[in-house]
Design a protein around this motif. Sequence first.
Motif, PDB file in Angstrom:
ATOM      1  N   HIS A   9      20.182   1.177   7.975  1.00 59.02           N
ATOM      2  CA  HIS A   9      20.781   0.771   6.700  1.00 59.02           C
ATOM      3  C   HIS A   9      19.759   0.154   5.743  1.00 59.02           C
ATOM      4  CE1 HIS A   9      24.755   1.592   8.311  1.00 59.02           C
ATOM      5  NE2 HIS A   9      24.422   0.891   9.373  1.00 59.02           N
ATOM      6  N   GLY A  10      18.486   0.118   6.157  1.00 59.45           N
ATOM      7  CA  GLY A  10      17.461  -0.481   5.315  1.00 59.45           C
ATOM      8  C   GLY A  10      17.307  -1.974   5.507  1.00 59.45           C
ATOM      9  N   ASN A  54      17.796  -4.509  -0.785  1.00 63.93           N
ATOM     10  CA  ASN A  54      16.856  -3.934  -1.755  1.00 63.93           C
ATOM     11  C   ASN A  54      15.496  -3.695  -1.108  1.00 63.93           C
ATOM     12  OD1 ASN A  54      18.639  -3.962  -3.991  1.00 63.93           O
ATOM     13  ND2 ASN A  54      18.212  -6.128  -4.336  1.00 63.93           N
ATOM     14  N   THR A  55      15.464  -2.830  -0.119  1.00 62.93           N
ATOM     15  CA  THR A  55      14.218  -2.592   0.610  1.00 62.93           C
ATOM     16  C   THR A  55      13.679  -1.180   0.428  1.00 62.93           C
ATOM     17  OG1 THR A  55      15.499  -2.006   2.579  1.00 62.93           O
ATOM     18  CG2 THR A  55      14.767  -4.296   2.397  1.00 62.93           C
ATOM     19  N   ASP A  56      14.418  -0.309  -0.254  1.00 58.54           N
ATOM     20  CA  ASP A  56      14.019   1.096  -0.327  1.00 58.54           C
ATOM     21  C   ASP A  56      12.793   1.319  -1.205  1.00 58.54           C
ATOM     22  OD1 ASP A  56      16.000   0.229  -2.197  1.00 58.54           O
ATOM     23  OD2 ASP A  56      16.137   2.263  -2.972  1.00 58.54           O
ATOM     24  N   ASP A  57      12.490   0.400  -2.125  1.00 55.48           N
ATOM     25  CA  ASP A  57      11.327   0.568  -2.998  1.00 55.48           C
ATOM     26  C   ASP A  57      10.303  -0.544  -2.790  1.00 55.48           C
ATOM     27  OD1 ASP A  57      12.761  -1.491  -4.080  1.00 55.48           O
ATOM     28  OD2 ASP A  57      13.013  -0.605  -6.062  1.00 55.48           O
ATOM     29  N   CYS A 109      18.593  -9.437   2.752  1.00 55.90           N
ATOM     30  CA  CYS A 109      17.862  -8.264   3.235  1.00 55.90           C
ATOM     31  C   CYS A 109      17.650  -8.256   4.741  1.00 55.90           C
ATOM     32  CB  CYS A 109      16.521  -8.129   2.515  1.00 55.90           C
ATOM     33  SG  CYS A 109      15.347  -9.457   2.848  1.00 55.90           S
ATOM     34  N   ARG A 118      23.981  -3.141   0.158  1.00 55.70           N
ATOM     35  CA  ARG A 118      22.829  -2.747   0.955  1.00 55.70           C
ATOM     36  C   ARG A 118      21.611  -3.546   0.500  1.00 55.70           C
ATOM     37  NH1 ARG A 118      19.775   2.499   0.503  1.00 55.70           N
ATOM     38  NH2 ARG A 118      18.223   0.972   1.141  1.00 55.70           N
TER      39      ARG A 118
END
Length: 458
Positions: free
Chosen positions: A287-288, A271-274, A309, A269
Amino acid sequence: MPSFDAIIIGTGQAGSPLAGRLTAAGMKVAIIERNLFGGTCVNTGCTPTKTLVASAYAAHLARRAADYGVVLDGPVKIDMKKVKARADAVSGASRDGIGNWLGGMENCTVFRGHARFLDAKRVQVGDEVLTAGKIFINVGGRAILPEIPGLADVPHLTNSTILDLDAVPEHLLILGGSYIGLEFAQIYRRFGAKVTVFEPGPHLIRREDEDISQAVSDILTAEGIDIVVSAVNLAVAKAANGGIAVSHDGSNGLKTVTGSHLLVATGRRPNTDDLDADKAGIALDAHGTIIVDDALKTNVDGIWALGDCNGKGAFTHTAYNDFEIVAANLLDNDPRRVSDRIPVYALYIDPPLGRVGLTETEAKKTGKNILVSTRPMTRVSRAIEKGETQGFMKVVADADSGEILGAALLGTGCDEAVHSLIDVMYAKRPFEQVRRGVHIHPTVSELLPTLLAEFRPA
């Protein structure tokens, strides 16, 4: 508040070369890295894993030395600490090279830390707030941990943490029968581990045609790897002997396999959640993944997303091509687009699988008149001479236009041979021109004209 012409978040295979092009064009650039220079490829992807593949191949060939009339005294032994040290050294040299290049780049300032958006023009790194009119996101991705009962309660490895092993597992259990899982399966089997692969789908590498998947399965099982397909209702638990137990619903009821180590290789997945992308108004999918257009622009003016990403291809070569597309549009007045790209990738088991374009199954769905040609590697002189005749080659073409639609070449040297077909597809030339070509003997590529002369209706 430091001001720049451009901010690049991430030093992966798109971000670092983009910094080179932008600074060469006279721009003042800030590039941000919170972990290791080089991104996935250099640190946990292609570079270390293909170094391990090379060590595993050396061990495999040494065990087969007698087949070539070479006599070795005693059994082949693996010094896993030296294997790991070699992989670490190769990755480290590449990582240091990128770091030194960026650190010495004129007009480029390197910031170490975690980048977060404050808005569409400002990014915070630690106590610093940077501003720029152009921002490029190259934050990569990481392993997905699926919702499997018991997984959180047992020690498990990902494609990153398995690289920390300096001893060969007694029995490696692998969840996921695609590229990452299968490469590690063969690596550690050749290092001496017992290996079991669990794939929930009906066959390995589900995106491939079933005949290719079966051929890959045959190669791996011949080396002693246990493969379980249609492994549904997976569950994980601690075993009584201190190991790890994986259970699944088999054809005859619940089956359980116990091992010493567990690798989870079920996907990745972004690395966009933070990243606090919402503060900049950047649109993500469920899915981010950062949503981009054909030129890799996000929905926010002045912000682009490159590499893993953006969901346009999780490969080093697609990330680098993302850089080329962005640079061409911004600096060269050359309107390049993602949709111009032909899907290409490889599976680095031994022998490797080189893939380009459509599978046979996908080609048939186009409604075109499809031609297919196959040739076993047992009929390739180079493979016979090397004593490596596993696999086969398959090409799919359009009967009306002569256009090559796709190919799957599974065999020794096929990760290189496939590029002959890739070049023809990009040149948009009919397969007849390859068929008439004279190739060097003895090579794998010399059989491509013969392969293209043996098409039959699909």
